[in-house]
Design an enzyme around this catalytic site. Sequence first.
Site, PDB file in Angstrom:
ATOM      1  N   ALA A  25     -10.543  41.299 -10.422  1.00 28.68           N
ATOM      2  CA  ALA A  25      -9.359  41.480  -9.341  1.00 28.68           C
ATOM      3  C   ALA A  25     -10.000  42.206  -7.929  1.00 28.68           C
ATOM      4  O   ALA A  25      -9.655  41.928  -6.882  1.00 28.68           O
ATOM      5  CB  ALA A  25      -8.208  42.027  -9.975  1.00 28.68           C
ATOM      6  N   GLU A  26     -10.539  43.123  -8.364  1.00 24.09           N
ATOM      7  CA  GLU A  26     -11.110  44.160  -7.189  1.00 24.09           C
ATOM      8  C   GLU A  26     -12.244  43.625  -6.287  1.00 24.09           C
ATOM      9  O   GLU A  26     -12.630  44.102  -5.392  1.00 24.09           O
ATOM     10  CB  GLU A  26     -11.389  45.651  -7.654  1.00 24.09           C
ATOM     11  CG  GLU A  26     -10.246  46.447  -8.072  1.00 24.09           C
ATOM     12  CD  GLU A  26      -9.290  46.632  -6.890  1.00 24.09           C
ATOM     13  OE1 GLU A  26      -9.713  47.302  -6.260  1.00 24.09           O
ATOM     14  OE2 GLU A  26      -7.989  46.731  -7.507  1.00 24.09           O
ATOM     15  N   GLY A  27     -12.761  42.443  -6.776  1.00 28.13           N
ATOM     16  CA  GLY A  27     -13.829  41.559  -6.068  1.00 28.13           C
ATOM     17  C   GLY A  27     -15.188  42.486  -6.063  1.00 28.13           C
ATOM     18  O   GLY A  27     -15.808  42.525  -5.083  1.00 28.13           O
ATOM     19  N   SER A 130      -4.816  45.296  -6.016  1.00 29.47           N
ATOM     20  CA  SER A 130      -5.197  43.890  -5.915  1.00 29.47           C
ATOM     21  C   SER A 130      -4.617  43.144  -7.124  1.00 29.47           C
ATOM     22  O   SER A 130      -4.272  41.862  -7.131  1.00 29.47           O
ATOM     23  CB  SER A 130      -6.579  43.674  -6.327  1.00 29.47           C
ATOM     24  OG  SER A 130      -6.926  44.126  -7.696  1.00 29.47           O
TER      25      SER A 130
END
Length: 845
Positions: A25-27, A130
């Site tokens: 989710a945070e990439g 996120s």
Amino acid sequence: MTIDELGAYAKDQRVRRFLDAIGSAEGTDTHGYNTAFGGGKLESLADHPRLLHDFTQTDGTPNKTSAAGRYQFLGSTWDDIAGKLGLKDFGPESQDIAAVELLRRNGALPAILADDFDTAIQKSGSTWASLPSSPYAQPKRSPGFMAQALDKAASAILPSAQAAPAPAKAPTPWKDVIAKPEFQALTPEQQAKAQQQYFDQVVAPRVPAGKIDAARAQFMGQYGAPAAAAASSSTAEPGALDNLKEGFQQGFGDIFAGEGQNAIHQTLSMVKAIAPESEMAKRLERRAAEADQEAIKREQDYQTATPGSVAAGVGRIAGGAVLPGAAGSRLITAGGQLARSGASALTNNATVQGMAALFGRAAGSSALGAGLAGAQPITEAGDYDALKSKQLATGGAVGAVIPFAGAAVGAGARYAGNVARSLLQPFTEAGQGKIAQSVMREFASDPAVAATNLGRSSSVLPGSAPTTAEAAGDVGLAQLQRALQSSDPTRFGTALAEQQMANNAARVAALQGIAGDDAARAAAVAARSAAVEPLYAAVRGRTLDVDGALEQLLKRPAMQSAVARAQRLSAERGEELFAGQPGAATQQISGNGLHTLKQALDDMLNDRTLGIGANEQAALRATRGQFMNWLESRIPEYGQARSLFADLSKPINAMDVGQRLLDKYTAGTADLAGNPRLMADAFNKALRNERALVRQSTGFGGVDSLADVMNPQQLQTIQSIVQDLSRQAATQNVARAAGSNTMQNIATDRILQALLPGKLGQVAGDKGGRTVLGQVGRLAYSGANERIRERLAEALLDPAVGRAAFQGNGGGVAAQAATQAGIKALFPDLFPAITTGGLGLPAAR
């Protein structure tokens, strides 16, 4: 929880699965633990980089962040966790342990251990921006993305697990178990046994050794304790006497709990002053953290057991006063006697002596208040020393105020009743509702107008539910809404965002109802063609002589230009405009040629490159009108075809306008529900120029307003969308909002306003969240404030609830004024100065 315990949880397959999903989710999948903000790579993991990066929020606000690592820790967050846990680097193991600590803090860890990932995501939204549940103005992942990330993480983790002949079926999450009809049909005793069995068979085997009891407490606290469920079937809810006893025990125990907690922290302070890095200091730090958590849990358990009980509140006050009661009374009396003796040596004025005794009692009471407050445990997270110092200061300040309030109480029974009601009111559900309503009335810019507006039907568009501020059209209530949103972004902010998304979905659905879809438009076009084609076929088959009337029209300059255009257009189509030879005695023109000539005239009227002035255009329109009259008088079918074509084009044109509004006047990004977000300013601006909107949407120059292309119901829908958008935008654009601290101290403010007379009470109440005196309510009223905010949130989100704040409030202000007037009359030497100048001196006579 120790660093070793956190490390054990970090290796649990369920926790690893959730941490992997957070990383996705945070990439940070590319560089993992070495990820810098924005996707760059950290060259060293010796420590958090603490570098600030610029970025722009989704609402357009510039911001900075120091986020780094697989879980994008802020520098301040990392320093806090690393300092408390003793993490020595920024390596993968340290980052995992710190992430588990964040999950413990936000309450998601028990849900993860119970395979309840939906609840874990909901609780973690305020930790990671996120996640779908995040209240922050930053890009968020969708629930579908998180589900895929969790599935991907599971597939990556399971192959590394211990080999087995066949994979075991994952246990059903407890939240799904309790939702099943079979479970709900069980008796409370059976449900309690089932919950206990689930923990023993599913949760306990996955918990590190030595943490079973703690995990059990977390699991039962998350989903409800079975003992309470079993007891509820055989015993009635506790009555006032039971709550009084519970409160007394809590108050009596507060003294010992507070002293024990304070002793640990004082010992820790002394050891750290001598040997801050010693093993003893580290052990004491862990014990102090455990003592703080025990105090917080003890308070939470008490609030859960006695929700909103006035009897419990009274019992707690009595229990806390048992030990210091007699000594405290002697201390206050001694302070008053000493001060009166000193004043008597200086003056014979009885008023001055009385004032001195009052201030002497205040000094003694201040010392007693500081002592009582200092003995209480700290039951909120934060810096212990800072919270304890504030506790001592507020205890002393309130202790000093009590004798003055006591003097007023002795002089006016109604004033005492007002104080008592305000002290107890925050602990009752009805009282909390009244306080919330009072706050709304005080914030309202014009309560009378707000009441009138709220009395009307609040919804203007089916499916769109306005907030109370939007329905009331009141600036003050809009400021209150923004203030509560700022102070409580997780709950109220999320609820408000969900309501706004639902409203946006209703607006989009209403527009889509007008725009239809490609299939509906194609069907309408096909139906129109099928209806008018026979009439146009009859027109094309006709041939007419160019009679004298038409010949005169064709001599006009505009018609000659139109004929030249029509001839070029006919030639391009491989057709002839005139049927006979030029110069023949009688020329003929086909019905198809007449239609081409009409099209040429339309093109001239709509061609801005010709530079036709207003007068010339008016003359051209008149010529076209005469030509159309001649044509329809000679071929009636042509007029019928045009009329039918126009009628059947109206729904098609309405679809085109609706689709343009969806395409051109929505934001570039969709909301979390996947709907395009209508932009109020752009939408309203487009509708202020209806002629341009309908012509750009349809491509026709013969339409000038929405009424030309829409039916009355569609026009009303558009107007409702405009009204709905406008009042939400007006509420959101309020420039100033009350500080979030106001929302956090509502009950304290109301008590101070009732406790102190005149302007002093107003000032204390208005500044209750910022002055030492105002801070006192945080100790006893933190839970009440929480519930008041909940009542306030309900009233602000639902106009039907908020309307009650503005009904039947005629006598409150008059009664308060009468009470204050009576006190002034009884104590002219004390209160005139306080209420008029605040100087603390008798008024001049």
